[in-house]
Design an enzyme around this catalytic site. Sequence first.
Site, PDB file in Angstrom:
ATOM      1  N   ASP A 245      37.885   9.249 -25.632  1.00  0.00           N
ATOM      2  CA  ASP A 245      38.832   8.540 -26.478  1.00  0.00           C
ATOM      3  C   ASP A 245      38.881   7.097 -25.981  1.00  0.00           C
ATOM      4  OD1 ASP A 245      40.858   7.561 -27.997  1.00  0.00           O
ATOM      5  OD2 ASP A 245      42.418   8.888 -27.214  1.00  0.00           O
TER       6      ASP A 245
ATOM      7  N   TRP B 112      48.196  10.989 -23.595  1.00  0.00           N
ATOM      8  CA  TRP B 112      48.893  10.421 -24.762  1.00  0.00           C
ATOM      9  C   TRP B 112      49.475  11.592 -25.569  1.00  0.00           C
ATOM     10  CZ3 TRP B 112      46.474   9.624 -30.037  1.00  0.00           C
ATOM     11  CH2 TRP B 112      47.295   8.854 -30.872  1.00  0.00           C
TER      12      TRP B 112
ATOM     13  N   LYS C 238      44.236  -1.936 -30.679  1.00  0.00           N
ATOM     14  CA  LYS C 238      44.711  -2.786 -29.576  1.00  0.00           C
ATOM     15  C   LYS C 238      43.768  -3.955 -29.323  1.00  0.00           C
ATOM     16  CE  LYS C 238      47.060   0.988 -29.151  1.00  0.00           C
ATOM     17  NZ  LYS C 238      48.343   1.484 -28.824  1.00  0.00           N
TER      18      LYS C 238
HETATM   19  C1  LIG Z   1      44.878   7.101 -25.674  1.00  0.00           C
HETATM   20  C2  LIG Z   1      45.055   6.762 -27.109  1.00  0.00           C
HETATM   21  N1  LIG Z   1      44.236   7.293 -28.013  1.00  0.00           N
HETATM   22  C3  LIG Z   1      44.341   7.017 -29.306  1.00  0.00           C
HETATM   23  C4  LIG Z   1      45.310   6.171 -29.769  1.00  0.00           C
HETATM   24  C5  LIG Z   1      45.315   5.966 -31.248  1.00  0.00           C
HETATM   25  O1  LIG Z   1      45.699   4.793 -31.729  1.00  0.00           O
HETATM   26  P1  LIG Z   1      45.395   4.353 -33.232  1.00  0.00           P
HETATM   27  O2  LIG Z   1      45.372   5.576 -34.068  1.00  0.00           O
HETATM   28  O3  LIG Z   1      46.503   3.449 -33.549  1.00  0.00           O
HETATM   29  O4  LIG Z   1      44.073   3.698 -33.177  1.00  0.00           O
HETATM   30  C6  LIG Z   1      46.216   5.594 -28.875  1.00  0.00           C
HETATM   31  C7  LIG Z   1      47.303   4.739 -29.329  1.00  0.00           C
HETATM   32  O5  LIG Z   1      48.235   4.421 -28.671  1.00  0.00           O
HETATM   33  C8  LIG Z   1      46.072   5.888 -27.511  1.00  0.00           C
HETATM   34  O6  LIG Z   1      46.862   5.355 -26.590  1.00  0.00           O
END
Ligand SMILES: Cc1ncc(COP(=O)(O)O)c(C=O)c1O
Length: 443
Positions: free
Chosen positions: A252, A171, A288
Amino acid sequence: MSGPASRRLQVLRGQIAPPGSTGNAAAMSAEPVAAYGRPSVWAHIPEAPADPILGLNEAFKADPHPSKLNLGVGAYRTEDGKPLVLNVVRKAEMALVTDPNSNKEYLGIAGNAVFCRLSRELAFGTSCQAVRGNRIATVQSLSGTGALRVGAEFLKEHHPSKVIYLPQPTWGNHTKVFKRAGLEVRTYRYYDSTTCGLNFQGLMEDLMGAPSDSIILLHACAHNPTGVDPTPDQWKQMLKAIAGKQLLPFFDSAYQGFASGSLSADAAGLRMFADACPQLLLAQSYAKNMGMYGERAGALSVLCSSQGEAAVVASQLKQVIRPMYSNPPRHGAGIVAAILGSPELFREWEVELSGMADRIKLMRSKLHEALRQRGTPGSWEHILKQIGMFSYTGLSKRQVEHVTKKWHIYMTLDGRISMAGLSAKTCGYLADAMDDAVRNVPK
Ligand SMILES: Cc1ncc(COP(=O)(O)O)c(C=O)c1O
């Protein structure tokens, strides 16, 4: 110049008050900038590039084409292409806002304690020895990104190694988060573009080659952007390598339940590590799996060797948080805690969650079938095999640019598409575009 235009200019210059204001602001404003006699201190700053993912959104919004399709941003959409608020979230939220005992007081630095406990139990499982032994320090965070950043800041200050290995690719924000926190970012091999699958041999070689104490970032499930996850047996071998080299796993978990539809199946890798490793970190997001994107509800957990150590670590996490944003917001965490804490709401959530996961799986088979029907050159099995919100199509940058320009379909330049942005209606259109790109645009 006279009339409205002149009035606007006068307002801009602060010579007269804007309509509706009391006039105090205009009276208070001073003579502008020229008095400094030098260029603005911001004049040398170059414009930063748009965020590659959020920038796509802007381009999509500006495109007037009626068939345009946004597969760039990782947010769930219904069959009609609309954002979805889960019924269970609405229900919990309604109960929260109508509760006469609720208030808007500050949370503590570590956030909502019930939310933290339930988040820990959701991820690690209630039978986890570290959970039962109170060996996990958990703080509420600004969704998954905030958890990663707080974890990174903590590691920068307290971990012996400042080197973190990220999967290649990963990511996009991972690199930025860890670099900004002052860690040295390296990569380990992950994706094999020839098979559109896992480069397991490369991954293992790179883990074995990492200096001991290095931090290893692992996607708990539904790897973003590739949609490629290790098998249970591969997780086992990775654990052996990581424990053998005394590396520190940083999980993560942004998609628990979203990948397979099962909360426990999607946590299997993490739970295996939690049973075996003396220390690890976990960043959790409810963006999500509860559709709580903008509520920024997440948690950071640090698994420790003893209850006492966990208390000390918790105290240091608060030291990181206090000067950053003082304390986290109440609302989203309150909704999550209500859902996780009620057996009835929890069951409703599981049904809705597996409904989202199932729709995504259906889109995979529909897109695969549409490509098969068109006889699109190449193997598209990976679309079926990959898991979670994203698929790495295998389209090259040039092919993606073609698809966006000619077909008005938006995706990241690495060929990643959000399966959640597709519908039964749009699968054929995407397949037409992919077919055209593969046949007519050389990689
Ligand atoms: C792999 C991964 N980690 C972390 C996040 C963090 O998302 P958020 O800060 O919206 O919870 C995302 C969001 O797309 C992600 O795909």
